[in-house]
Design a protein around this motif. Sequence first.
Motif, PDB file in Angstrom:
ATOM      1  N   ARG A  59       0.847  -1.188   0.000  1.00 34.22           N
ATOM      2  CA  ARG A  59       0.000   0.000   0.000  1.00 34.22           C
ATOM      3  C   ARG A  59       0.884   1.241   0.000  1.00 34.22           C
ATOM      4  O   ARG A  59       1.739   1.398   0.867  1.00 34.22           O
ATOM      5  N   GLY A  61       0.902   5.299   0.309  1.00 30.38           N
ATOM      6  CA  GLY A  61       0.000   6.301   0.842  1.00 30.38           C
ATOM      7  C   GLY A  61       0.659   7.609   1.202  1.00 30.38           C
ATOM      8  O   GLY A  61       1.889   7.733   1.249  1.00 30.38           O
ATOM      9  N   SER A 189       1.759   6.947  -9.917  1.00 28.20           N
ATOM     10  CA  SER A 189       1.161   6.420  -8.682  1.00 28.20           C
ATOM     11  C   SER A 189      -0.117   7.153  -8.303  1.00 28.20           C
ATOM     12  O   SER A 189      -0.945   6.618  -7.558  1.00 28.20           O
ATOM     13  N   GLY A 190      -0.280   8.387  -8.763  1.00 22.62           N
ATOM     14  CA  GLY A 190      -1.440   9.183  -8.382  1.00 22.62           C
ATOM     15  C   GLY A 190      -1.246   9.986  -7.116  1.00 22.62           C
ATOM     16  O   GLY A 190      -2.123  10.755  -6.720  1.00 22.62           O
ATOM     17  N   ILE A 191      -0.090   9.836  -6.463  1.00 23.72           N
ATOM     18  CA  ILE A 191       0.187  10.595  -5.237  1.00 23.72           C
ATOM     19  C   ILE A 191       0.909  11.881  -5.630  1.00 23.72           C
ATOM     20  O   ILE A 191       2.106  11.865  -5.949  1.00 23.72           O
ATOM     21  N   TYR A 198      -4.590   9.658   1.190  1.00 23.88           N
ATOM     22  CA  TYR A 198      -4.807   8.936  -0.069  1.00 23.88           C
ATOM     23  C   TYR A 198      -3.898   7.728  -0.089  1.00 23.88           C
ATOM     24  O   TYR A 198      -2.760   7.775   0.377  1.00 23.88           O
ATOM     25  N   SER A 199      -4.403   6.611  -0.644  1.00 22.77           N
ATOM     26  CA  SER A 199      -3.554   5.428  -0.776  1.00 22.77           C
ATOM     27  C   SER A 199      -3.928   4.660  -2.032  1.00 22.77           C
ATOM     28  O   SER A 199      -5.048   4.784  -2.558  1.00 22.77           O
ATOM     29  N   VAL A 200      -2.985   3.871  -2.516  1.00 21.46           N
ATOM     30  CA  VAL A 200      -3.192   3.022  -3.674  1.00 21.46           C
ATOM     31  C   VAL A 200      -2.415   1.732  -3.439  1.00 21.46           C
ATOM     32  O   VAL A 200      -1.363   1.737  -2.792  1.00 21.46           O
ATOM     33  N   THR A 201      -2.921   0.618  -3.917  1.00 27.34           N
ATOM     34  CA  THR A 201      -2.282  -0.679  -3.734  1.00 27.34           C
ATOM     35  C   THR A 201      -1.672  -1.133  -5.057  1.00 27.34           C
ATOM     36  O   THR A 201      -2.359  -1.160  -6.081  1.00 27.34           O
ATOM     37  N   LEU A 202      -0.375  -1.485  -5.008  1.00 25.62           N
ATOM     38  CA  LEU A 202       0.333  -1.908  -6.219  1.00 25.62           C
ATOM     39  C   LEU A 202       1.134  -3.178  -5.935  1.00 25.62           C
ATOM     40  O   LEU A 202       1.554  -3.420  -4.794  1.00 25.62           O
TER      41      LEU A 202
END
Length: 212
Positions: A59, A61, A189-191, A198-202
């Motif tokens: 994750r 973030g 990543s979008g950050i 905000y978080s994203v999983t990769l």
Amino acid sequence: MTTGQPSRRRDRRRAVRVGLAVGAVAAVLALAVLVVPLLLPPGPRPPFQLPVSCGETWRLGTYPGHDDFDVDLFPTAGEAWGRPVLASHDGTVTVAGINGSLGGRTPENPKGPRGRGGGYWVKIDHGGKWETQYLHLLEPPLVRAGQRVARGEQLGRVGSTGDSGAPHLHYEQHRGWEKVETWFDGSPSGITQDDTEYSVTLTSNNCPARQR
């Protein structure tokens, strides 16, 4: 009768002038070597990969006050302490040491006192004015300044040194003098800002060539 002294004086003056001219040219060339690279635009973005082991899901973030473009990485399964931290791309280590102070947070004492800054950290120059940074490592880095590293080479292990509340990897990508949005495996990543959490999983594709 002549003594030759005026001729010797002229020769000495000529030698001094030549020496000064040569020194001036050398100084200009040395300055150009330092300045010209700074004036060149950054090169194309390297194909950065997640700085963690192949196939692992993490994750990524940020949160208010974290600073724009900064990324904190936490594994989605298993313990964070001691996970391998890998180079995102080939490059040369420029810093491998302590940023700020270490504090006292360890796997045995996870609630120990916080330190300051990034704790144990590594910085890598990837060429073309691109750089990555890896902070809060558990222990002294496994690499040293001046060392050439390959993508996927281990730099250290995930920890919580410096100003860190829990074991994680703080990671940044820089272009020239600017911190920029992190890209992994060809995608952003979008950050980009820290106005909200905000978080994203990769999943990491930082794999040996034969596994890609």
